[in-house]
Design a protein around this motif. Structure first.
Motif, mmCIF file in Angstrom:
data_model
loop_
_atom_site.group_PDB
_atom_site.id
_atom_site.type_symbol
_atom_site.label_atom_id
_atom_site.label_comp_id
_atom_site.label_asym_id
_atom_site.label_seq_id
_atom_site.Cartn_x
_atom_site.Cartn_y
_atom_site.Cartn_z
ATOM 1 N N PRO A 85 -81.934 32.898 -70.774
ATOM 2 C CA PRO A 85 -80.688 32.360 -71.122
ATOM 3 C C PRO A 85 -80.687 30.728 -70.582
ATOM 4 O O PRO A 85 -80.424 29.924 -71.616
ATOM 5 C CB PRO A 85 -79.656 32.952 -70.671
ATOM 6 N N GLU A 86 -81.417 30.397 -69.394
ATOM 7 C CA GLU A 86 -81.470 29.264 -69.079
ATOM 8 C C GLU A 86 -82.394 28.274 -69.860
ATOM 9 O O GLU A 86 -82.751 26.990 -69.478
ATOM 10 C CB GLU A 86 -81.754 29.089 -67.632
ATOM 11 N N ASP A 87 -83.175 29.059 -70.755
ATOM 12 C CA ASP A 87 -83.981 28.045 -71.666
ATOM 13 C C ASP A 87 -83.123 27.433 -72.537
ATOM 14 O O ASP A 87 -83.505 26.605 -73.555
ATOM 15 C CB ASP A 87 -85.279 28.809 -72.329
ATOM 16 N N THR A 88 -81.772 27.854 -72.735
ATOM 17 C CA THR A 88 -80.950 27.449 -74.020
ATOM 18 C C THR A 88 -80.717 25.715 -73.644
ATOM 19 O O THR A 88 -80.472 25.271 -72.413
ATOM 20 C CB THR A 88 -79.637 28.016 -73.849
ATOM 21 N N ALA A 89 -81.088 24.997 -74.719
ATOM 22 C CA ALA A 89 -80.872 23.324 -74.620
ATOM 23 C C ALA A 89 -81.250 22.986 -75.995
ATOM 24 O O ALA A 89 -81.948 23.524 -76.692
ATOM 25 C CB ALA A 89 -82.011 23.089 -73.452
#
Length: 122
Positions: A85-89
């Motif tokens: 989820p922290e790759d969301t960008a």
């Protein structure tokens, strides 16, 4: 006319994969990279590659992402596996005929694409 056109963004679940592509034209794309920017954060370097195929990755994506460049076609790919989820960008393609700063530094690149959104759900 200089152009960097990204494609391949979209949505994936955690643990899944996506592949981004970038088509460059109008300049000598000897150095290329992928950057990303999540809302409320600064743009960060993800991976970079030279004409000779030398690569460098951000620690957060090492072992999960792979950058590749086709010098004949002037295209750049980013294979993203084991997504989190922290790759969301928003992901941006960048290129330059030369570098005057370290390869994962935003100021190193002269030309930028418009970006493609990547969203990873838990």
């Amino acid at each position: 006319q200089v152009q960097l056109v990204e494609s391949g963004g979209g949505s994936a679940q955690a643990g899944g994969s996506l592949r981004l592509s970038c088509a460059a034209s109008g300049f000598s794309a000897h150095f290329m990279a992928w950057f990303r920017q999540a809302p409320g954060t600064e743009r960060e370097g993800v991976a970079a590659i030279t004409q000779a195929g030398n690569t460098i990755y951000a620690d957060s994506v090492k072992g999960r992402f792979t950058i590749a460049k086709d010098n004949a076609k002037n295209t750049l790919d980013l294979q993203m596996n084991s997504l989190k989820p922290e790759d969301t960008a928003m992901y941006y393609c960048a290129g330059s005929p030369f570098l005057i700063r370290p390869a994962l530094t935003e100021g190193a690149y002269r030309y930028w694409g418009q970006g493609t959104q990547v969203t990873v759900s838990p």
